[in-house]
Enzyme design. Structure first.
Site, PDB file in Angstrom:
ATOM      1  N   THR A 263       0.825  -1.213   0.000  1.00  0.00           N
ATOM      2  CA  THR A 263       0.000   0.000   0.000  1.00  0.00           C
ATOM      3  C   THR A 263       0.860   1.265   0.000  1.00  0.00           C
ATOM      4  O   THR A 263       2.070   1.196   0.211  1.00  0.00           O
ATOM      5  CB  THR A 263      -0.894   0.023   1.256  1.00  0.00           C
ATOM      6  OG1 THR A 263      -0.054   0.039   2.424  1.00  0.00           O
ATOM      7  CG2 THR A 263      -1.793  -1.194   1.313  1.00  0.00           C
ATOM      8  N   ASP A 264       0.204   2.413  -0.242  1.00  0.00           N
ATOM      9  CA  ASP A 264       0.912   3.690  -0.133  1.00  0.00           C
ATOM     10  C   ASP A 264       0.079   4.670   0.698  1.00  0.00           C
ATOM     11  O   ASP A 264      -1.023   4.326   1.170  1.00  0.00           O
ATOM     12  CB  ASP A 264       1.296   4.244  -1.513  1.00  0.00           C
ATOM     13  CG  ASP A 264       0.104   4.723  -2.324  1.00  0.00           C
ATOM     14  OD1 ASP A 264      -0.971   5.008  -1.765  1.00  0.00           O
ATOM     15  OD2 ASP A 264       0.254   4.832  -3.551  1.00  0.00           O
ATOM     16  N   ALA A 265       0.598   5.860   0.881  1.00  0.00           N
ATOM     17  CA  ALA A 265      -0.034   6.837   1.772  1.00  0.00           C
ATOM     18  C   ALA A 265      -1.408   7.297   1.277  1.00  0.00           C
ATOM     19  O   ALA A 265      -2.126   7.984   1.997  1.00  0.00           O
ATOM     20  CB  ALA A 265       0.890   8.036   1.979  1.00  0.00           C
TER      21      ALA A 265
END
Lengths: 140, 140, 140, 140
Positions: free
Chosen positions: D23-25
């Protein structure tokens, strides 16, 4: 707005150094990583125009999301290589940007990408207009 | 060789910018990535002393491998942050190097690592002495 | 609660397959990736106890964050290897968990980690007690 | 060889679980990671036909390299999601394979890719014919 449709005349260049983390057991850069290099360069291209993505999210409530990527891998790159990643805006629409990007090693084409970005609401992920000020700066 | 055991007086600093690829859904830098940042910095530290790892492999037939890592995560870092990654050689043995490293954001400690590196034969992966010339340069 | 301090008697095992993305130009698994494998296994260990991290964030308003990691790399692992990742809870405190983890290839120790996790408020990142129900399930 | 040009009638499915590392921010799966998921699935597709890439390199002296990737991102995927990654061989040529792949979450299309693979000599990286036995197995 014919200006918004003009290609970027002088591509922006962001240098990327190849580290162990970027390579795979084939001895070369793992192909998925070019998407990371292209993104770093787009982020710096945006920053050079005075826009940081975190601020964009907080102040304008929008985010850029990647909608489509097409990459052609031409030559392998290796550990310690220094690549120049170019950013050229090919087309700007009200809620999307279309970039042409290249990874070059001393002028030799290593990989090239065709990246489509959409502007979305940071909460709902629904399409939103790119802030006018940003669009103006990116296309002049 | 008492010199080989002296700590590095002035730490080397390598700047790292945080991009989307470095973050996770918690909104902060994914902790495993500090190992990448620390390694980029050690690679540049080595390069600043005239050694590239690919050349080291081809010319001296040796590679550095990471043997042990210990990292403490102090503060979250976020998208667009600029971190200073330090490299301080704490101890040099004939076939290993022991580094202390920090990730700092404007002087605030974000993460710190204790990294042990071994020198191995690039083919057999057996321990090998660090080339004398390199050891000398890294410890003076 | 002396039970909360007892070690996990039978380690949980999560299998991990090695793909190109996990390797580096040394021909082996890139060391930072063991932190990913250890985390996948802890996530599955938690899920096997009926807890998903996304739900934990939404329902209890807490998140687990990694506070400290120590990893020793014993043997290289390679493309196509199948590793067994173990999870053993060594110690449970009100707001933290301490795990011992191993990566094994057909019984041979490849890497081992000592991972400390803290429970924090999902918004403020301040320490919070681990939900009692979860702590009870994880330590019995 | 008309058979070599027939599309794969029943797509192969490989399940992929989403972890923090993916995942990312933005709170969703980082788009570059779909290339990893697609590759894991192709690797398992190949393994199900009796071929491991490491063996392929050692026994036949060839490697598969990714030549071109095109991915469209349709829906965000999130932490703890379980995705089904499909593999359908669209076209097989003497030295290349062309795959259509999808990432589905409970039947909903999350991302789709068009991936072109080339067969190369493991040492020189020059194009080589795909071993006949493998080509036969993959297209029937």
């Amino acid at each position: 707005m014919p200006d918004a449709r003009r290609a970027d005349p002088t591509p922006f260049i962001h240098p990327v150094r190849i580290y162990w983390e970027d390579t795979d057991a084939g001895g070369v850069v793992f192909y998925a990583n070019y998407l990371k290099f292209f993104e770093r360069a787009r982020t710096e291209w945006l920053r050079a125009r005075g826009w940081e993505q975190e601020k964009l999210r907080q102040e304008a409530g929008v985010m850029f999301v990647v909608v489509q990527t097409a990459v052609r891998y031409r030559q392998p790159a290796r550990l310690d290589d220094q690549l120049d990643i170019t950013v050229a805006l090919r087309h700007a629409a009200p809620a999307s940007l279309h970039f042409m990007q290249q990874a070059l090693r001393q002028g030799t084409l290593v990989a090239e990408g065709d990246i489509k970005i959409g502007c979305v609401d940071a909460t709902t992920f629904r399409p939103r207009r790119i802030p006018a000020e940003l669009l103006q700066e990116t296309t002049t």
